[in-house]
Design a protein around this motif. Structure first.
Motif, PDB file in Angstrom:
ATOM      1  N   TYR A 139     -12.005  -7.516   6.834  1.00  0.00           N
ATOM      2  CA  TYR A 139     -12.349  -6.030   6.868  1.00  0.00           C
ATOM      3  C   TYR A 139     -13.366  -5.421   5.747  1.00  0.00           C
ATOM      4  CZ  TYR A 139      -8.579  -5.620  10.557  1.00  0.00           C
ATOM      5  OH  TYR A 139      -7.941  -5.927  11.698  1.00  0.00           O
ATOM      6  N   ASP A 140     -14.181  -4.467   6.244  1.00  0.00           N
ATOM      7  CA  ASP A 140     -14.983  -4.111   4.979  1.00  0.00           C
ATOM      8  C   ASP A 140     -14.269  -3.654   3.960  1.00  0.00           C
ATOM      9  OD1 ASP A 140     -13.791  -1.874   6.096  1.00  0.00           O
ATOM     10  OD2 ASP A 140     -15.673  -0.644   5.976  1.00  0.00           O
ATOM     11  N   VAL A 141     -13.288  -3.135   3.616  1.00  0.00           N
ATOM     12  CA  VAL A 141     -12.546  -2.927   2.353  1.00  0.00           C
ATOM     13  C   VAL A 141     -12.229  -3.840   1.835  1.00  0.00           C
ATOM     14  CG1 VAL A 141     -11.941  -0.554   3.255  1.00  0.00           C
ATOM     15  CG2 VAL A 141     -10.389  -2.458   3.775  1.00  0.00           C
ATOM     16  N   GLN A 142     -12.119  -5.012   2.184  1.00  0.00           N
ATOM     17  CA  GLN A 142     -11.626  -6.435   1.714  1.00  0.00           C
ATOM     18  C   GLN A 142     -12.818  -7.176   1.275  1.00  0.00           C
ATOM     19  OE1 GLN A 142      -9.710  -8.041   5.522  1.00  0.00           O
ATOM     20  NE2 GLN A 142      -8.219  -8.968   3.863  1.00  0.00           N
ATOM     21  N   GLN A 143     -14.241  -6.787   1.577  1.00  0.00           N
ATOM     22  CA  GLN A 143     -15.344  -7.121   0.858  1.00  0.00           C
ATOM     23  C   GLN A 143     -16.283  -6.119   0.597  1.00  0.00           C
ATOM     24  OE1 GLN A 143     -16.431  -9.914   4.244  1.00  0.00           O
ATOM     25  NE2 GLN A 143     -15.703 -11.485   3.134  1.00  0.00           N
ATOM     26  N   PRO A 144     -16.068  -5.338  -0.373  1.00  0.00           N
ATOM     27  CA  PRO A 144     -16.817  -4.202  -0.717  1.00  0.00           C
ATOM     28  C   PRO A 144     -18.398  -4.665  -1.099  1.00  0.00           C
ATOM     29  CG  PRO A 144     -15.205  -4.182  -2.153  1.00  0.00           C
ATOM     30  CD  PRO A 144     -14.748  -5.130  -0.966  1.00  0.00           C
ATOM     31  N   ASP A 145     -18.220  -5.755  -1.626  1.00  0.00           N
ATOM     32  CA  ASP A 145     -19.776  -6.387  -2.142  1.00  0.00           C
ATOM     33  C   ASP A 145     -20.283  -7.021  -1.081  1.00  0.00           C
ATOM     34  OD1 ASP A 145     -19.186  -5.197  -4.778  1.00  0.00           O
ATOM     35  OD2 ASP A 145     -17.879  -6.980  -5.293  1.00  0.00           O
ATOM     36  N   ILE A 146     -19.719  -7.283  -0.117  1.00  0.00           N
ATOM     37  CA  ILE A 146     -20.413  -8.085   1.069  1.00  0.00           C
ATOM     38  C   ILE A 146     -20.929  -7.052   2.307  1.00  0.00           C
ATOM     39  CG2 ILE A 146     -20.274 -10.270   2.374  1.00  0.00           C
ATOM     40  CD1 ILE A 146     -18.504 -11.354   0.315  1.00  0.00           C
TER      41      ILE A 146
ATOM     42  N   GLY B  21      -1.287  -1.319  10.567  1.00  0.00           N
ATOM     43  CA  GLY B  21      -2.014  -2.273   9.831  1.00  0.00           C
ATOM     44  C   GLY B  21      -2.603  -1.588   8.441  1.00  0.00           C
ATOM     45  N   PRO B  22      -2.979  -2.774   7.479  1.00  0.00           N
ATOM     46  CA  PRO B  22      -3.250  -2.032   6.300  1.00  0.00           C
ATOM     47  C   PRO B  22      -4.755  -1.700   5.872  1.00  0.00           C
ATOM     48  CG  PRO B  22      -3.184  -4.248   5.999  1.00  0.00           C
ATOM     49  CD  PRO B  22      -2.816  -3.887   7.513  1.00  0.00           C
ATOM     50  N   PHE B  23      -5.397  -1.691   6.923  1.00  0.00           N
ATOM     51  CA  PHE B  23      -6.859  -1.475   6.727  1.00  0.00           C
ATOM     52  C   PHE B  23      -7.479  -0.251   7.388  1.00  0.00           C
ATOM     53  CE2 PHE B  23      -6.313  -5.897   6.566  1.00  0.00           C
ATOM     54  CZ  PHE B  23      -6.338  -6.272   5.210  1.00  0.00           C
TER      55      PHE B  23
ATOM     56  N   PRO C 139      -5.794 -14.773   9.008  1.00  0.00           N
ATOM     57  CA  PRO C 139      -4.488 -14.774   8.166  1.00  0.00           C
ATOM     58  C   PRO C 139      -4.139 -13.629   7.339  1.00  0.00           C
ATOM     59  CG  PRO C 139      -6.395 -16.196   6.840  1.00  0.00           C
ATOM     60  CD  PRO C 139      -7.000 -15.431   8.129  1.00  0.00           C
ATOM     61  N   ILE C 140      -3.000 -13.231   7.426  1.00  0.00           N
ATOM     62  CA  ILE C 140      -2.611 -12.223   6.594  1.00  0.00           C
ATOM     63  C   ILE C 140      -2.443 -12.789   5.129  1.00  0.00           C
ATOM     64  CG2 ILE C 140      -1.058 -11.052   8.182  1.00  0.00           C
ATOM     65  CD1 ILE C 140       1.554 -12.385   7.074  1.00  0.00           C
ATOM     66  N   PRO C 141      -2.632 -11.898   4.149  1.00  0.00           N
ATOM     67  CA  PRO C 141      -2.525 -12.389   2.557  1.00  0.00           C
ATOM     68  C   PRO C 141      -1.357 -13.457   2.485  1.00  0.00           C
ATOM     69  CG  PRO C 141      -2.987 -10.452   2.709  1.00  0.00           C
ATOM     70  CD  PRO C 141      -2.520 -10.572   4.070  1.00  0.00           C
ATOM     71  N   ASP C 142      -1.540 -14.649   2.197  1.00  0.00           N
ATOM     72  CA  ASP C 142      -0.300 -15.446   2.047  1.00  0.00           C
ATOM     73  C   ASP C 142      -0.311 -16.399   0.740  1.00  0.00           C
ATOM     74  OD1 ASP C 142      -2.406 -17.103   2.398  1.00  0.00           O
ATOM     75  OD2 ASP C 142      -1.585 -18.549   3.805  1.00  0.00           O
ATOM     76  N   ASP C 143      -1.006 -15.639  -0.344  1.00  0.00           N
ATOM     77  CA  ASP C 143      -0.938 -16.395  -1.543  1.00  0.00           C
ATOM     78  C   ASP C 143       0.166 -15.823  -2.654  1.00  0.00           C
ATOM     79  OD1 ASP C 143      -2.166 -13.802  -1.693  1.00  0.00           O
ATOM     80  OD2 ASP C 143      -3.421 -14.408  -3.183  1.00  0.00           O
ATOM     81  N   GLY C 144       1.155 -15.008  -1.892  1.00  0.00           N
ATOM     82  CA  GLY C 144       2.086 -14.345  -2.791  1.00  0.00           C
ATOM     83  C   GLY C 144       3.707 -14.936  -2.299  1.00  0.00           C
ATOM     84  N   PRO C 145       4.774 -13.946  -2.371  1.00  0.00           N
ATOM     85  CA  PRO C 145       5.844 -14.727  -2.320  1.00  0.00           C
ATOM     86  C   PRO C 145       6.047 -14.342  -0.846  1.00  0.00           C
ATOM     87  CG  PRO C 145       5.954 -12.998  -4.138  1.00  0.00           C
ATOM     88  CD  PRO C 145       4.512 -12.926  -3.515  1.00  0.00           C
TER      89      PRO C 145
ATOM     90  N   ASN D 162      -3.928  -1.855  -4.016  1.00  0.00           N
ATOM     91  CA  ASN D 162      -4.740  -2.060  -3.237  1.00  0.00           C
ATOM     92  C   ASN D 162      -3.726  -3.436  -2.041  1.00  0.00           C
ATOM     93  OD1 ASN D 162      -7.183  -1.156  -3.616  1.00  0.00           O
ATOM     94  ND2 ASN D 162      -7.416  -2.585  -5.214  1.00  0.00           N
ATOM     95  N   ARG D 163      -2.693  -3.698  -2.550  1.00  0.00           N
ATOM     96  CA  ARG D 163      -1.699  -4.720  -1.907  1.00  0.00           C
ATOM     97  C   ARG D 163      -0.267  -4.250  -1.994  1.00  0.00           C
ATOM     98  NH1 ARG D 163      -2.216 -11.192  -2.442  1.00  0.00           N
ATOM     99  NH2 ARG D 163      -0.295 -11.677  -1.368  1.00  0.00           N
ATOM    100  N   GLN D 164       0.310  -4.091  -0.864  1.00  0.00           N
ATOM    101  CA  GLN D 164       1.712  -3.774  -0.725  1.00  0.00           C
ATOM    102  C   GLN D 164       2.649  -5.002  -0.257  1.00  0.00           C
ATOM    103  OE1 GLN D 164       4.574  -2.828  -0.504  1.00  0.00           O
ATOM    104  NE2 GLN D 164       4.838  -0.861  -1.715  1.00  0.00           N
ATOM    105  N   GLU D 165       2.926  -5.797  -1.005  1.00  0.00           N
ATOM    106  CA  GLU D 165       3.707  -6.871  -0.487  1.00  0.00           C
ATOM    107  C   GLU D 165       5.055  -6.458   0.205  1.00  0.00           C
ATOM    108  OE1 GLU D 165       3.684 -11.419  -0.687  1.00  0.00           O
ATOM    109  OE2 GLU D 165       1.976  -9.665  -0.887  1.00  0.00           O
ATOM    110  N   PHE D 166       5.582  -5.432   0.024  1.00  0.00           N
ATOM    111  CA  PHE D 166       6.877  -5.081   0.478  1.00  0.00           C
ATOM    112  C   PHE D 166       6.541  -4.688   2.144  1.00  0.00           C
ATOM    113  CE2 PHE D 166       8.786  -4.539  -3.601  1.00  0.00           C
ATOM    114  CZ  PHE D 166       9.835  -5.238  -3.260  1.00  0.00           C
ATOM    115  N   ILE D 167       5.311  -4.290   2.306  1.00  0.00           N
ATOM    116  CA  ILE D 167       5.110  -3.679   3.696  1.00  0.00           C
ATOM    117  C   ILE D 167       4.745  -5.129   4.353  1.00  0.00           C
ATOM    118  CG2 ILE D 167       3.464  -2.712   5.111  1.00  0.00           C
ATOM    119  CD1 ILE D 167       2.907  -0.591   3.279  1.00  0.00           C
ATOM    120  N   LEU D 168       4.206  -6.132   3.996  1.00  0.00           N
ATOM    121  CA  LEU D 168       4.020  -7.264   4.337  1.00  0.00           C
ATOM    122  C   LEU D 168       5.069  -8.173   4.638  1.00  0.00           C
ATOM    123  CD1 LEU D 168       1.366  -9.034   5.120  1.00  0.00           C
ATOM    124  CD2 LEU D 168       1.807 -10.197   2.832  1.00  0.00           C
TER     125      LEU D 168
END
Length: 285
Positions: A163-170, A108-110, A199-205, A73-79
């Motif tokens: 995006y919807d795929v980020q919140q499948p339960d919402i 984009g990834p979504f 924001p793009i995911p910013d909790d990683g490297p 679900n997450r590709q940090e190298f693309i980021l």
């Protein structure tokens, strides 16, 4: 004793020639070209900044952590590619078009496949979205002729920036997504919401790197489009909300001036906003 070639042993001055001499002449020609140039530019960079052992160790650790955070679900190298502008550069090189044709930007990834196809005018927002918006325009060729049968695949974030795929339960599946097909007049129209910055995911490297560089992680508000038709080059692009504060500092460098669209308020209409944008397709070679 047989004379050894000058590239047989490593030296700082001849580092590029020494490394590239080990590539076999039997290697794939394109691979050989790409790798030789990669070695050339990589060694030139190391020499230019006189990279220290500690700095190289930090780089190795950064790349290791970047790989470790990747999953299905997450590709940090693309980021990483995105925030360094490489994704946009590769896209620009591979989608050169004549003046007047609609410009590409990053996918984009979504994006998802299998999105429902709707009649023109359908509202693609299933839940949420107070700032309703009508999107409309025409798909034409470079001569101004309308393109019949153009497939328009659209998607956007929610009013909360997800995006919807980020919140499948919402969010329900395919919220703020749809596919439309133009008729003989080449026109399209559908209802959704005025997208918001996020924001793009910013909790990683990569996010940590942005922080060290004093860069923010935000993307300006945008609606995604993939416009395709038989005989024409497909266009993967966004329309960006005019006036968004992040237009000139998009974290992934996706904004092109020609893709900034007006979002105008509507008084006593079906939606609160409307956004007009015409797509111009280039015939395939």
């Amino acid at each position: 004793m047989n004379a050894q070639p000058e590239t047989a042993y490593f030296t700082e001055d001849a580092s590029v020639d020494t490394v590239n001499a080990r590539i076999s002449d039997d290697a794939d020609a394109r691979l050989k070209t790409v790798m030789e140039r990669l070695v050339q530019h990589l060694h030139a960079f190391v020499k230019d900044v006189e990279l220290t052992q500690d700095e190289w160790g930090t780089a190795i650790d950064f790349l290791t952590r970047t790989g470790q955070i990747c999953d299905e679900n997450r590709q940090e190298f693309i980021l990483l590619s995105d925030v360094l502008g490489v994704s946009m550069l590769v896209d620009a090189i591979n989608t050169r078009r004549p003046t007047g044709a609609t410009e590409n930007t990053v996918l984009g990834p979504f994006h998802v496949d299998g999105v429902p196809e709707y009649p023109m005018g359908t509202n693609i927002t299933k839940v949420g979205g107070q700032e309703t918006c009508r999107f409309y325009g025409t798909v034409s060729d470079l001569d101004g002729n309308p393109v019949e049968g153009a497939r328009i695949d659209v998607w956007s974030d929610s009013e909360d920036g997800f995006y919807d795929v980020q919140q499948p339960d919402i969010q329900p599946r395919h919220n703020n997504r749809g596919v439309f097909t133009t008729g003989p007049d080449g026109k399209y129209w559908f209802n959704g919401i005025k997208p918001v910055s996020y924001p793009i995911p910013d909790d990683g490297p990569v996010g940590q790197m942005l922080g060290h560089l004093g860069r923010h992680p935000y993307r300006p508000a945008h609606m995604h489009f993939i416009v395709s038709a038989d005989g024409f080059d497909p266009v993967t692009t966004h329309t960006f909300v005019e006036g968004d504060p992040y237009l000139t500092s998009d974290a992934v460098f996706g904004v092109k001036r020609s893709l900034v669209a007006k979002f105008e308020p509507v008084l006593n209409g079906e939606t609160k906003w409307q956004s007009h944008y015409d797509f111009v397709l280039h015939q395939s070679a």
